[in-house]
Design a protein around this motif. Sequence first.
Motif, mmCIF file in Angstrom:
data_model
loop_
_atom_site.group_PDB
_atom_site.id
_atom_site.type_symbol
_atom_site.label_atom_id
_atom_site.label_comp_id
_atom_site.label_asym_id
_atom_site.label_seq_id
_atom_site.Cartn_x
_atom_site.Cartn_y
_atom_site.Cartn_z
ATOM 1 N N LEU A 16 45.500 36.300 31.951
ATOM 2 C CA LEU A 16 44.400 36.617 32.425
ATOM 3 C C LEU A 16 42.937 36.428 31.821
ATOM 4 O O LEU A 16 41.965 36.175 32.375
ATOM 5 C CB LEU A 16 44.593 38.232 32.545
ATOM 6 C CG LEU A 16 45.407 38.791 33.804
ATOM 7 C CD1 LEU A 16 45.664 40.136 33.676
ATOM 8 C CD2 LEU A 16 44.975 38.494 35.061
ATOM 9 N N VAL A 46 40.551 45.218 33.589
ATOM 10 C CA VAL A 46 41.291 44.718 34.684
ATOM 11 C C VAL A 46 42.657 44.943 34.086
ATOM 12 O O VAL A 46 43.278 44.894 33.150
ATOM 13 C CB VAL A 46 41.356 42.825 34.329
ATOM 14 C CG1 VAL A 46 42.400 42.487 35.342
ATOM 15 C CG2 VAL A 46 40.155 42.481 34.842
ATOM 16 N N SER A 48 47.000 44.948 35.190
ATOM 17 C CA SER A 48 48.008 44.437 35.938
ATOM 18 C C SER A 48 49.116 45.254 36.128
ATOM 19 O O SER A 48 49.534 45.617 34.936
ATOM 20 C CB SER A 48 48.447 43.023 35.332
ATOM 21 O OG SER A 48 49.402 42.478 36.183
ATOM 22 N N ILE A 72 39.384 46.460 38.098
ATOM 23 C CA ILE A 72 39.944 45.750 39.072
ATOM 24 C C ILE A 72 41.549 45.858 38.589
ATOM 25 O O ILE A 72 41.980 45.630 37.584
ATOM 26 C CB ILE A 72 39.785 44.116 38.883
ATOM 27 C CG1 ILE A 72 38.577 44.026 39.264
ATOM 28 C CG2 ILE A 72 40.675 43.199 39.818
ATOM 29 C CD1 ILE A 72 37.790 42.613 38.927
ATOM 30 N N LEU A 74 45.244 44.575 39.681
ATOM 31 C CA LEU A 74 45.936 43.509 40.253
ATOM 32 C C LEU A 74 47.586 44.280 40.559
ATOM 33 O O LEU A 74 48.415 44.766 39.733
ATOM 34 C CB LEU A 74 46.297 42.495 39.363
ATOM 35 C CG LEU A 74 45.141 41.959 38.646
ATOM 36 C CD1 LEU A 74 45.396 40.826 37.468
ATOM 37 C CD2 LEU A 74 44.225 41.265 39.632
ATOM 38 N N VAL A 95 43.327 43.668 43.904
ATOM 39 C CA VAL A 95 43.546 42.401 44.014
ATOM 40 C C VAL A 95 44.876 42.051 44.264
ATOM 41 O O VAL A 95 45.693 42.653 43.091
ATOM 42 C CB VAL A 95 42.902 41.435 43.091
ATOM 43 C CG1 VAL A 95 43.107 39.976 43.232
ATOM 44 C CG2 VAL A 95 41.567 41.618 42.980
ATOM 45 N N LYS A 97 48.640 40.445 43.932
ATOM 46 C CA LYS A 97 49.301 39.270 43.477
ATOM 47 C C LYS A 97 50.232 38.564 44.274
ATOM 48 O O LYS A 97 51.009 39.362 44.880
ATOM 49 C CB LYS A 97 50.141 39.843 42.232
ATOM 50 C CG LYS A 97 49.157 40.529 41.133
ATOM 51 C CD LYS A 97 49.913 40.878 39.931
ATOM 52 C CE LYS A 97 50.689 41.982 39.808
ATOM 53 N NZ LYS A 97 51.151 42.224 38.589
ATOM 54 N N PHE A 99 47.771 35.901 43.260
ATOM 55 C CA PHE A 99 46.312 35.322 43.399
ATOM 56 C C PHE A 99 45.639 34.002 43.023
ATOM 57 O O PHE A 99 46.478 33.754 42.177
ATOM 58 C CB PHE A 99 45.324 36.445 43.010
ATOM 59 C CG PHE A 99 45.580 36.852 41.571
ATOM 60 C CD1 PHE A 99 44.600 35.993 40.710
ATOM 61 C CD2 PHE A 99 46.457 37.641 41.208
ATOM 62 C CE1 PHE A 99 44.771 36.432 39.363
ATOM 63 C CE2 PHE A 99 46.278 37.911 39.760
ATOM 64 C CZ PHE A 99 45.526 37.119 38.886
ATOM 65 N N LYS A 101 43.122 31.701 41.091
ATOM 66 C CA LYS A 101 41.934 32.005 40.099
ATOM 67 C C LYS A 101 40.806 32.371 40.624
ATOM 68 O O LYS A 101 39.872 33.350 40.200
ATOM 69 C CB LYS A 101 42.047 30.693 39.170
ATOM 70 C CG LYS A 101 41.165 30.810 38.056
ATOM 71 C CD LYS A 101 40.879 29.452 37.340
ATOM 72 C CE LYS A 101 40.144 29.536 36.403
ATOM 73 N NZ LYS A 101 39.970 28.246 35.340
ATOM 74 N N LEU A 104 40.205 36.074 41.740
ATOM 75 C CA LEU A 104 40.128 37.438 40.930
ATOM 76 C C LEU A 104 38.860 37.045 40.022
ATOM 77 O O LEU A 104 37.949 38.005 39.754
ATOM 78 C CB LEU A 104 41.169 36.793 39.421
ATOM 79 C CG LEU A 104 41.125 37.958 38.243
ATOM 80 C CD1 LEU A 104 41.029 39.416 38.827
ATOM 81 C CD2 LEU A 104 41.859 37.683 37.170
ATOM 82 N N GLN A 105 38.182 35.817 39.960
ATOM 83 C CA GLN A 105 36.888 35.462 39.444
ATOM 84 C C GLN A 105 35.681 36.164 40.330
ATOM 85 O O GLN A 105 34.874 36.765 39.849
ATOM 86 C CB GLN A 105 36.702 34.097 39.298
ATOM 87 C CG GLN A 105 37.444 33.626 38.204
ATOM 88 C CD GLN A 105 37.399 31.979 38.060
ATOM 89 O OE1 GLN A 105 36.984 31.278 39.011
ATOM 90 N NE2 GLN A 105 37.441 31.559 36.545
#
Length: 186
Positions: A16, A46, A48, A72, A74, A95, A97, A99, A101, A104-105
Motif C-alpha cells: 500500500l 488507509v 485493509s 479509506i 479496503l 474500496v 479488493k 483493486f 492501483k 485506490l489513488q
Amino acid sequence: MKIFINAKTEDVCEDLREILSEFAQDFVLCHDDKTQYDLGGCDAIVVSVPLRSEFGLNFVSDASKLTAAPIIVLARADIADDVQRRIRFTGAFVVEKPFKKSVLQNALKMAVLAKENINRLEDEKKELSKQLDDVKTIDRAKCCLIQYLNLTEEQAHRHIQKLAMDTRRSQREIAEDVLRTYLINN
C-alpha cells in the motif's frame, strides 16, 4: 502528506505504501492491532480489513473520532457493501479488493478533496453562526435603546454604528455594552 496505513501484515502495508508513494513522503505503517498510534498528524488513513486480531471496524470507528483525516477502508468485494453500511457514520470510504492501483489513488484524492470541502463548509458555517449571533446581539441592543431612550429603530441602529466608528470597536462590542448598561441596571 502523511498517511497512516493499517493492515494485517507488513507486506500488505509495504504494498500500500508503494501504491500511495506518489501522494506522500511520510507513512506510518501498522500491522499490529495492539499498538496505539497518534493519528493526529495524519492527513489520511488507509485500513485493509480484516486486521490481525480484529476485523478492523472498531479501529475505523475509533480513528474517525480521534482525527479529521479521511479514512479509506479496503474490503473484499463480497463484503464491501456490508462494511460500508456498518461504518457509514464514520464518513469512511470503502474500496473493494482486489483493486487497481489507480482506483485506490483516485479514492485517496477524492477522500482528501471531500474532507477539504467539508472543512471549508464547517468554517463557513462557523462564520455565518457568528454573524447571526452578532445580528441578534445588535438587535437586542437596539430594542433596549428603543425602550429606554425612546429612539426609533433607525436612530438606535445609527447610534450603535456611530459609537462603533467613533471608538473603533465593533458594533457587537457596542451592543454588548448597551445590553450590560440597560439590562443590568434595570
